[in-house]
Design a protein around this motif. Sequence first.
Motif, PDB file in Angstrom:
ATOM      1  N   VAL A 595      19.957  -6.868  -5.346  1.00 15.68           N
ATOM      2  CA  VAL A 595      18.676  -6.666  -4.673  1.00 15.68           C
ATOM      3  C   VAL A 595      17.838  -7.926  -4.873  1.00 15.68           C
ATOM      4  O   VAL A 595      17.856  -8.531  -5.942  1.00 15.68           O
ATOM      5  CB  VAL A 595      17.952  -5.431  -5.246  1.00 15.68           C
ATOM      6  N   ARG A 596      17.108  -8.333  -3.853  1.00 18.42           N
ATOM      7  CA  ARG A 596      16.272  -9.520  -3.980  1.00 18.42           C
ATOM      8  C   ARG A 596      15.262  -9.333  -5.114  1.00 18.42           C
ATOM      9  O   ARG A 596      14.605  -8.293  -5.212  1.00 18.42           O
ATOM     10  CB  ARG A 596      15.508  -9.796  -2.690  1.00 18.42           C
ATOM     11  N   ARG A 597      15.111 -10.356  -5.936  1.00 18.62           N
ATOM     12  CA  ARG A 597      14.186 -10.274  -7.068  1.00 18.62           C
ATOM     13  C   ARG A 597      12.768  -9.933  -6.598  1.00 18.62           C
ATOM     14  O   ARG A 597      12.034  -9.212  -7.269  1.00 18.62           O
ATOM     15  CB  ARG A 597      14.189 -11.600  -7.829  1.00 18.62           C
ATOM     16  N   TRP A 598      12.374 -10.458  -5.428  1.00 12.66           N
ATOM     17  CA  TRP A 598      11.002 -10.239  -4.958  1.00 12.66           C
ATOM     18  C   TRP A 598      10.759  -8.819  -4.466  1.00 12.66           C
ATOM     19  O   TRP A 598       9.637  -8.454  -4.136  1.00 12.66           O
ATOM     20  CB  TRP A 598      10.638 -11.242  -3.870  1.00 12.66           C
ATOM     21  N   LEU A 599      11.797  -8.000  -4.414  1.00 12.79           N
ATOM     22  CA  LEU A 599      11.645  -6.612  -3.983  1.00 12.79           C
ATOM     23  C   LEU A 599      11.666  -5.639  -5.151  1.00 12.79           C
ATOM     24  O   LEU A 599      11.786  -4.425  -4.945  1.00 12.79           O
ATOM     25  CB  LEU A 599      12.750  -6.247  -2.982  1.00 12.79           C
ATOM     26  N   VAL A 600      11.543  -6.131  -6.376  1.00 15.70           N
ATOM     27  CA  VAL A 600      11.649  -5.277  -7.568  1.00 15.70           C
ATOM     28  C   VAL A 600      10.319  -5.204  -8.296  1.00 15.70           C
ATOM     29  O   VAL A 600       9.694  -6.223  -8.586  1.00 15.70           O
ATOM     30  CB  VAL A 600      12.745  -5.801  -8.517  1.00 15.70           C
ATOM     31  N   MET A 601       9.897  -3.973  -8.592  1.00 13.04           N
ATOM     32  CA  MET A 601       8.751  -3.709  -9.456  1.00 13.04           C
ATOM     33  C   MET A 601       9.246  -2.833 -10.601  1.00 13.04           C
ATOM     34  O   MET A 601      10.141  -2.004 -10.408  1.00 13.04           O
ATOM     35  CB  MET A 601       7.633  -3.006  -8.680  1.00 13.04           C
ATOM     36  N   ILE A 602       8.692  -3.014 -11.788  1.00 10.58           N
ATOM     37  CA  ILE A 602       9.153  -2.255 -12.947  1.00 10.58           C
ATOM     38  C   ILE A 602       8.086  -1.280 -13.420  1.00 10.58           C
ATOM     39  O   ILE A 602       6.894  -1.480 -13.195  1.00 10.58           O
ATOM     40  CB  ILE A 602       9.586  -3.181 -14.100  1.00 10.58           C
ATOM     41  N   ASP A 603       8.532  -0.220 -14.078  1.00  7.15           N
ATOM     42  CA  ASP A 603       7.661   0.829 -14.611  1.00  7.15           C
ATOM     43  C   ASP A 603       8.169   1.172 -16.006  1.00  7.15           C
ATOM     44  O   ASP A 603       9.316   1.605 -16.149  1.00  7.15           O
ATOM     45  CB  ASP A 603       7.720   2.048 -13.680  1.00  7.15           C
ATOM     46  N   PRO A 604       7.375   0.965 -17.067  1.00  4.45           N
ATOM     47  CA  PRO A 604       7.856   1.240 -18.422  1.00  4.45           C
ATOM     48  C   PRO A 604       8.054   2.715 -18.732  1.00  4.45           C
ATOM     49  O   PRO A 604       8.563   3.064 -19.799  1.00  4.45           O
ATOM     50  CB  PRO A 604       6.775   0.625 -19.317  1.00  4.45           C
ATOM     51  N   GLY A 605       7.663   3.599 -17.830  1.00  2.18           N
ATOM     52  CA  GLY A 605       8.007   5.009 -17.985  1.00  2.18           C
ATOM     53  C   GLY A 605       7.172   5.760 -18.999  1.00  2.18           C
ATOM     54  O   GLY A 605       7.718   6.477 -19.852  1.00  2.18           O
ATOM     55  N   ILE A 606       5.868   5.658 -18.915  1.00  2.00           N
ATOM     56  CA  ILE A 606       4.996   6.441 -19.799  1.00  2.00           C
ATOM     57  C   ILE A 606       5.208   7.924 -19.512  1.00  2.00           C
ATOM     58  O   ILE A 606       5.222   8.357 -18.361  1.00  2.00           O
ATOM     59  CB  ILE A 606       3.529   6.044 -19.589  1.00  2.00           C
ATOM     60  N   GLY A 607       5.413   8.702 -20.575  1.00  2.00           N
ATOM     61  CA  GLY A 607       5.662  10.132 -20.420  1.00  2.00           C
ATOM     62  C   GLY A 607       7.129  10.492 -20.319  1.00  2.00           C
ATOM     63  O   GLY A 607       7.468  11.679 -20.276  1.00  2.00           O
ATOM     64  N   PHE A 608       8.004   9.514 -20.311  1.00  2.00           N
ATOM     65  CA  PHE A 608       9.443   9.767 -20.191  1.00  2.00           C
ATOM     66  C   PHE A 608      10.157   9.273 -21.439  1.00  2.00           C
ATOM     67  O   PHE A 608      10.146   8.080 -21.754  1.00  2.00           O
ATOM     68  CB  PHE A 608      10.011   9.060 -18.960  1.00  2.00           C
ATOM     69  N   SER A 609      10.756  10.192 -22.186  1.00  2.00           N
ATOM     70  CA  SER A 609      11.581   9.866 -23.346  1.00  2.00           C
ATOM     71  C   SER A 609      10.814   9.041 -24.382  1.00  2.00           C
ATOM     72  O   SER A 609      11.357   8.109 -24.966  1.00  2.00           O
ATOM     73  CB  SER A 609      12.850   9.116 -22.902  1.00  2.00           C
ATOM     74  N   LYS A 610       9.566   9.393 -24.599  1.00  2.00           N
ATOM     75  CA  LYS A 610       8.767   8.693 -25.587  1.00  2.00           C
ATOM     76  C   LYS A 610       7.835   9.688 -26.274  1.00  2.00           C
ATOM     77  O   LYS A 610       7.320  10.601 -25.632  1.00  2.00           O
ATOM     78  CB  LYS A 610       7.940   7.572 -24.933  1.00  2.00           C
ATOM     79  N   SER A 611       7.625   9.478 -27.551  1.00  2.00           N
ATOM     80  CA  SER A 611       6.677  10.304 -28.297  1.00  2.00           C
ATOM     81  C   SER A 611       5.251   9.938 -27.892  1.00  2.00           C
ATOM     82  O   SER A 611       5.026   8.976 -27.160  1.00  2.00           O
ATOM     83  CB  SER A 611       6.864  10.076 -29.798  1.00  2.00           C
ATOM     84  N   VAL A 612       4.291  10.703 -28.403  1.00  2.00           N
ATOM     85  CA  VAL A 612       2.890  10.367 -28.136  1.00  2.00           C
ATOM     86  C   VAL A 612       2.582   8.949 -28.613  1.00  2.00           C
ATOM     87  O   VAL A 612       1.998   8.136 -27.879  1.00  2.00           O
ATOM     88  CB  VAL A 612       1.946  11.377 -28.815  1.00  2.00           C
ATOM     89  N   ASP A 613       2.991   8.633 -29.840  1.00  2.00           N
ATOM     90  CA  ASP A 613       2.756   7.288 -30.364  1.00  2.00           C
ATOM     91  C   ASP A 613       3.479   6.241 -29.525  1.00  2.00           C
ATOM     92  O   ASP A 613       2.963   5.139 -29.299  1.00  2.00           O
ATOM     93  CB  ASP A 613       3.208   7.195 -31.820  1.00  2.00           C
ATOM     94  N   GLY A 614       4.688   6.572 -29.078  1.00  2.00           N
ATOM     95  CA  GLY A 614       5.438   5.646 -28.243  1.00  2.00           C
ATOM     96  C   GLY A 614       4.748   5.386 -26.918  1.00  2.00           C
ATOM     97  O   GLY A 614       4.684   4.245 -26.444  1.00  2.00           O
ATOM     98  N   ASN A 615       4.220   6.437 -26.287  1.00  2.00           N
ATOM     99  CA  ASN A 615       3.477   6.260 -25.042  1.00  2.00           C
ATOM    100  C   ASN A 615       2.252   5.384 -25.248  1.00  2.00           C
ATOM    101  O   ASN A 615       1.935   4.516 -24.419  1.00  2.00           O
ATOM    102  CB  ASN A 615       3.047   7.619 -24.487  1.00  2.00           C
ATOM    103  N   LEU A 616       1.541   5.599 -26.354  1.00  2.00           N
ATOM    104  CA  LEU A 616       0.351   4.793 -26.635  1.00  2.00           C
ATOM    105  C   LEU A 616       0.721   3.330 -26.887  1.00  2.00           C
ATOM    106  O   LEU A 616       0.025   2.410 -26.446  1.00  2.00           O
ATOM    107  CB  LEU A 616      -0.397   5.367 -27.836  1.00  2.00           C
ATOM    108  N   GLU A 617       1.842   3.117 -27.585  1.00  2.00           N
ATOM    109  CA  GLU A 617       2.298   1.748 -27.837  1.00  2.00           C
ATOM    110  C   GLU A 617       2.606   1.030 -26.523  1.00  2.00           C
ATOM    111  O   GLU A 617       2.226  -0.129 -26.319  1.00  2.00           O
ATOM    112  CB  GLU A 617       3.541   1.761 -28.725  1.00  2.00           C
TER     113      GLU A 617
END
Length: 716
Positions: A595-617
Amino acid sequence: MTVDVVKPKALPYADGIRIRSFRSRDGSRFSPDRFSIQQLSCNLVVGLNPCEREDKQLVCFDVDISVTSEQRNVLDLRRLARDIRQEAESSEFISLESLASLAAQVALRHADHPDNIVTVRAMKPKALVFADAAEVEVVRASRDYPVATKVGASTPGVPSLALDPPVGTVSFPGQHLAAIALGSNLGDRFANIEAALYLLERPEHLPASQEIGMSSRITIVNTSFLYETAPMYVTDQPRFLNCACIIRTAVSPLVLLGVLKNIEHTMGRVPALRYGPRAVDLDVLFYDNEVIDTRPESSRGSLEGLEGHLVVPHPRIAEREFVLRPLYDMAPDFVHPVLRKPIREMLSDILKTCPAGSPAMIKVMPFPTYPHSPILAPPVAIVPEIPHTHRYWKFPPSRSLIPTGQVSTSRRTHIMATLNVTPDSFSDGSDHNVLSAALDYTTSSVSTGADIVDVGGYSTRPGAAYVSPDEEIARVIPVINGIRALGSDKARNVLISVDTFRPDVARAAIIAGANCINDVYAFTGPDYPHTTASAAYFEDMKKTARELVVPVILMHSRGDAGANKDYSRYSSVLSGVAQELGEKVEAIVRGPGGVRRWLVMIDPGIGFSKSVDGNLEVLRGSASISTEVRAVDGTWNPLRGYPQLIGASRKSFLRFILSQRDHGGSYEGRETAPKERGWATAAAVAAAVQQGASIVRVHDVLELGDVVRVADTIWG
């Protein structure tokens, strides 16, 4: 005594790794250690019979390497696994034996020592009816591969592959890597760039292309980000789009130049003002490490007399930010074979001399127009598959990252409205699963500031009911059709993303009128740890995104949103997110079919597979996920430069915070329903903007749009 350490979840496309140490009674090591990658999965075309070569098949590798004590701390099994997958999947071998030998060759390059031995078992699990698998095993040492294969090898006659180390790690006879620059400032610039790349890999479609045959095809293995730039030299003309790509090919430099000129001519470029407007412009920047100048010897050493000749490296690289920056995206450490400087240093040099008031290059992301209109002619006649551009987003750099002398446009964080057309989403289940309600929400959201509407038909809430692909399609397609038929021009033409991890749903939604794919599993599906089904999801989603030329949002997750929250094997949750998502993004962008690099956006996934502290971090440090800073070991962050989406709206970590008693005051804590977390979401959105998020995903567009507008002004 032997000591085994097994890490079953260490690699995204393998069952795990095993490290075996041999020790004496006093604990000293008395023989080489052995490192094993177990069941590394690849999807590729392999087989001697024609019927076996019609579709991709699953092939698994077990790779067993003996290393010396000096090498045990520097062997990077993650990079080795990635390189084996990419080289195997881009190869054209027809036998399992050849693939096993290829994997061994890649492994020996990583564990470079004359005494090292590699054992590779290659398996086709579905090859035989009455057996579990067809399997071959090879044992190889460095002496079995007399041709130098190291990155940057200087052996005469062997091309250096330092342009793109993670992809081009193995040298095949006659194969070369070249860097190509592309630019356009006339017509549909985005469609022009995409069409030129399409034709670059299919030169047989060009007129008068007899000079290149299918046996010498050109394969794009990496792309840069895409930039909008001010014109240089001749300034009275439209702004340019500029990017670059790295190709792998067997064609000679002169034949490659002929292909590029053929593409330019076919797409309408005609001889005109030098450095003036053009539909498309393509230049050979590098060809391996070669230095080439076809001009008469008396003309060399100057920048004159270039027309009709090939000079490699391109003679004006050092003065062009619009060339150096795309090269930096792909190969920052590649050393210019004449100037003897790495690309990163050349870019730094030119940024130090920017004239006062000069405009900064702006990263951009195009969104295509769907559905296709029978009224409009294709933007590029020779490539009707390329869609028109609907609109594009600009991602100006943070002011702290703009070099002295340059100026940039004001920052603007984009707003994504959340439209769940499901009966069971955690926050707004059943609110919008009736078409009229979904359209009302869309109209209201667009009128109050939404830049894009995210339509989802399958809840990711833990414990949500299974939804079949047909049911998911039946939920989202009527809504997309309804939006595209709205009476308001603004609402009817709003950007739409489809929130799905299924390739068939994504394809149906895009063809119906969506412009973007938002995948919470980043192309590997819901299984965690990853399985062979994950590999199938990966290939199908990658193919879908590439063929439809749509932006993709790739989120970090580990299967079920409420599970798999242990990051103890990483130094922090942030580093775990960056590493795990980075490996997926690298595999999606690099290599054949990327996939073209310019067509990619990333999402760190807050609320997915992370504890409360992990989401805050993650929320308080998300800027570091796409930082330009190198790791301690000198490696570049694979997510550097990617725009980020942050989605914290109404999520359960906010419920937990609000439920806690304030020990220093009178607040006793309270339980909140998702719709009661608006003010809490506002704080999270402000933090996301402060961290440099390019887009925030929210439910309440008007109220949180106000937060974004004020936060943009404060931190812009």
